[in-house]
Write an enzyme that holds these catalytic residues in place. Sequence first.
Site, PDB file in Angstrom:
ATOM      1  N   ASP A   1      45.721   9.923  61.182  1.00 38.67           N
ATOM      2  CA  ASP A   1      45.763  11.196  60.466  1.00 38.67           C
ATOM      3  C   ASP A   1      47.159  11.811  60.595  1.00 38.67           C
ATOM      4  O   ASP A   1      47.569  12.221  61.688  1.00 38.67           O
ATOM      5  CB  ASP A   1      44.712  12.147  61.041  1.00 38.67           C
TER       6      ASP A   1
ATOM      7  N   HIS B   1      44.178  11.914  56.307  1.00 40.32           N
ATOM      8  CA  HIS B   1      43.573  13.236  56.498  1.00 40.32           C
ATOM      9  C   HIS B   1      42.649  13.529  55.328  1.00 40.32           C
ATOM     10  O   HIS B   1      43.100  13.711  54.186  1.00 40.32           O
ATOM     11  CB  HIS B   1      44.668  14.299  56.598  1.00 40.32           C
TER      12      HIS B   1
END
Length: 456
Positions: free
Chosen positions: A350, A381
């Site tokens: 992420d 993300h």
Amino acid sequence: MLLVIGLSCLVGLGVMVILLGVLSRYMFLTKRQAENRNRDDEEEDVFGDFWESHPGGTQLIYKPSALANWLLRDLQRQSLLQSTDWWMRKWPHIQTIIQNLLPADKILELARDHLQLADGGIVALDWVVGPRGILGTRRGTNTAGSPPLLFIIPNPFGKLTKNTEQFCLRALEKGFYPVIFNRRGQNGCPLVTVKLQAFGEPADLKEAVSYVRFRHPSSLLFLISEGLGSGLLLSYLGECGSSSYITAASCISPVFRCQEWFETGLPWLYDCLLLLYQKFHLSRYSTALADVFPMERVLKSSSLQELHQVLFCQCKGENISWDEYWEHNDPLRDVDEVAVPVMCICSTDDPIRGPAEKTLPIELFRTNPYFFLSLTHYGGHCGFLTKSDVSWSHKVTLDYFSSITEFFQIEEKASVLPRGRSSVTINRRRRETLQRRDRSVTDLHEMFSWKRSYTR
């Protein structure tokens, strides 16, 4: 003609130089982040041998309990994160940009409610009612046959992303009834009071959830958050505890250590885009907000941390320190009071949250029976894109809600409570009564005490 061609060539060359500069800067930052992550891995491997026992790339981290065993067995029957194209695995920024920064398709049909709050402010609730062509058969999850409600908390910047839109479409197909929560002054919701919602202040959300419960008293209610919106969700669950009226919750790509997140900062491209987006919306109310906030400094802020700090720590007539602000707004400040199952879906790559080893509170999932972490190697993300048209995180979330519902139904049948009545029936009848009468806190704890058995 030659002059025009020459100028066109110069402009094209200039654009190429700028793009190459941006690309080189991006590659440099990505390489530096990878080097830092490798150094952190060498210092401490908090995940142990998890990946060795899960070659498919997905791991459920939890504290053993009856519910955890049920979810592990049930979710293992579901498909793992399918292999995506190599460029998605290599560059999580691509998934992140597609799902968060590209414009939404705007094909949802919404029915908006403006809810006036106790202090006179207004929040907006967007009930997803279409497109009609994809509406699934809404399957009731209780005796009344009412469809389950999905209360969706988007990111705190007020942007309706492709990720949120696609989740609503998938939920409609599965028979859920989604409703999107819009904060004051965001996504077309008017700002009628000189007040902005602090990062982890759940007062507005409490009133909105109470309103939804009032409109649909016989429906099960699930909470879902996207990215930084998880801060508001976790704050709400921690403050309300067993009186949250929520059956279960899910956080897609949550950010847990929010103060550190603001202080560390984002990669420059994300930071600039989000900062400009937030300044643009605040500038619409600059004249009205100038009586309370130093708007000149707000609009000149150079980072998200500076903007947030000026807005909420340096208001006219009330100055608090940055640390004091987070004492009251940290999403995990009351995490021990959470009394409903919470599934967190995260990836180790992420780029918004940061390195998993530093930003994921692994001990929370190992010691708290209400928290479950579904961890993948890749996904970016709020990305988790696959070769199909359905994001993997959306499928897992909806399967998780169905599994939780089935578990509670089995628990109800197997348990014999005092007074010889089903626990959910008790909850349902008492919740309706609570809207007409004032009940004590003791009654609320008694109402939800049955849920604690499945955490043992």
